[in-house]
Design an enzyme around this catalytic site. Structure first.
Site, PDB file in Angstrom:
ATOM      1  N   CYS A   1       0.838  -1.202   0.000  1.00  0.00           N
ATOM      2  CA  CYS A   1       0.000   0.000   0.000  1.00  0.00           C
ATOM      3  C   CYS A   1       0.870   1.247   0.000  1.00  0.00           C
ATOM      4  O   CYS A   1       1.391   1.661   1.049  1.00  0.00           O
ATOM      5  CB  CYS A   1      -0.934  -0.001   1.206  1.00  0.00           C
ATOM      6  SG  CYS A   1      -2.019   1.447   1.280  1.00  0.00           S
TER       7      CYS A   1
ATOM      8  N   CYS B   1      -0.500   4.061   2.146  1.00  0.00           N
ATOM      9  CA  CYS B   1      -0.293   3.838   3.585  1.00  0.00           C
ATOM     10  C   CYS B   1       1.145   4.134   4.000  1.00  0.00           C
ATOM     11  O   CYS B   1       1.389   4.766   5.034  1.00  0.00           O
ATOM     12  CB  CYS B   1      -0.619   2.396   3.954  1.00  0.00           C
ATOM     13  SG  CYS B   1      -2.233   1.802   3.410  1.00  0.00           S
ATOM     14  N   ASP B   2       2.101   3.650   3.203  1.00  0.00           N
ATOM     15  CA  ASP B   2       3.490   3.633   3.660  1.00  0.00           C
ATOM     16  C   ASP B   2       4.445   4.524   2.868  1.00  0.00           C
ATOM     17  O   ASP B   2       5.611   4.669   3.251  1.00  0.00           O
ATOM     18  CB  ASP B   2       4.021   2.194   3.602  1.00  0.00           C
ATOM     19  CG  ASP B   2       3.257   1.262   4.532  1.00  0.00           C
ATOM     20  OD1 ASP B   2       2.773   1.741   5.567  1.00  0.00           O
ATOM     21  OD2 ASP B   2       3.143   0.069   4.216  1.00  0.00           O
TER      22      ASP B   2
END
Length: 310
Positions: free
Chosen positions: A134, A137-138
């Site tokens: 992701c 997300c990261d």
């Protein structure tokens, strides 16, 4: 055989939020956490984009906070995997581990979606230490660093473009000699100055001490001009798709071609009355903790409304 008003299948932001709302509505929900308590979010390193945590939060801590909040209002949370359902009956019948049978007036499916991986031993070794599925997300953790994205479709191109706005350099590792993405996405990727497309490359293994520091690739595998290449990277992002965890429901619940549960637009309602879907199992587009939590809230509210009609 135990009977419950509201049964929630799956944890993570969607399941736990549904449990919070359902327990506050006095539905006395029972939640089965499934094989990975806390859901797919727990495979990431740190959560910095969920409201309420200005300094970021460890994913296990965030999920534990949600779990405790649900329990505070009376939700019963159990370990166990739902292995079979029968939604043709009213109430619904659900089996846990093929041994325990329950009936439920309402069921909230929050089983999530699992990212597809290449199957390399080193992927498991570096999971949460440079391997991610992701970028949204990261990606923030790789600002001004070099990363690689695996895949050749729209998702891979979107991830690469997103990361190109944060990272020093992005390698796009493509197994085939062409991109499968839409023309507009291909154009954007090709025009990005810090994205390098590596066509006809397969990843052999990831390398590094304690974290991802590089990747060994093979060019034109099996061909006469096959060759090896090493790239130095700080992060490795999988973008080869997700598999929604919906298989055990497909006999009764409508899904799309990929297996995502189809819900009535803007709602968590499925084609079966009293069965609702929340989170990534019904969301092929966003797959974020905040959107999953919101859908869990909707599912619990709709379950309460449905119970009033019985």
């Amino acid at each position: 055989m135990q009977h419950v008003k509201c049964l929630i299948i799956g944890s993570g932001p969607a399941g736990y939020t549904a449990a919070i709302y359902a327990s506050r509505a006095n539905l006395q929900p029972i939640l089965y956490e499934g094989p990975q308590a806390g859901g797919q979010l727990t495979t990431t390193t740190e959560v910095e984009n969920f409201p309420g945590y200005p300094d970021g939060v460890e994913p296990f801590q965030m999920m534990d906070d949600m779990r405790k909040q649900a329990e505070r209002f009376g939700a019963e949370i159990r370990s166990g995997i739902v292995t079979r359902v029968d939604f043709s009956l009213s109430p619904k019948h659900v089996w846990v581990e093929d041994t325990e049978e329950l009936t439920a007036d309402t069921v909230i499916i929050a089983t999530g979606a699992s990212a597809k991986y290449l199957g390399l031993p080193s992927e498991k070794e570096y999971k949460g230490k440079g391997v991610s599925a992701c970028a949204t997300c990261d990606g923030f953790f790789y600002r001004r660093k070099t990363v690689a994205v695996v895949g050749g479709g729209d998702t891979a191109c979107e991830e690469a473009l997103y990361l190109s706005g944060l990272c020093l350099k992005v390698y796009l590792i493509v197994r085939k000699p062409y991109l499968r993405a839409s023309e507009i996405m291909q154009k954007r990727v090709r025009e990005a100055e810090n994205i390098e497309i590596l066509f006809e490359h397969n990843t052999l293994q990831l390398t590094g001490e304690g974290k991802v520091q590089g990747a060994d690739l093979i060019y034109r595998k099996g061909e006469a001009d096959e060759s090896l290449r090493h790239i130095d990277i700080d992060g490795f992002f999988l973008a080869i798709g997700h598999h929604p965890n919906s298989d055990i429901f497909k006999e009764y619940i409508a899904t799309d071609e990929q297996g995502y549960i189809i819900t009535r637009p803007g709602t968590p309602l499925t084609n079966v009355a009293g069965v609702f879907a929340a989170g990534d199992v019904a969301d092929p587009h966003y797959r974020q903790a905040i959107t999953a939590a919101a859908s869990g809230c909707k599912a619990a509210i709709e379950a309460e409304k449905y119970l009033k009609t019985l």
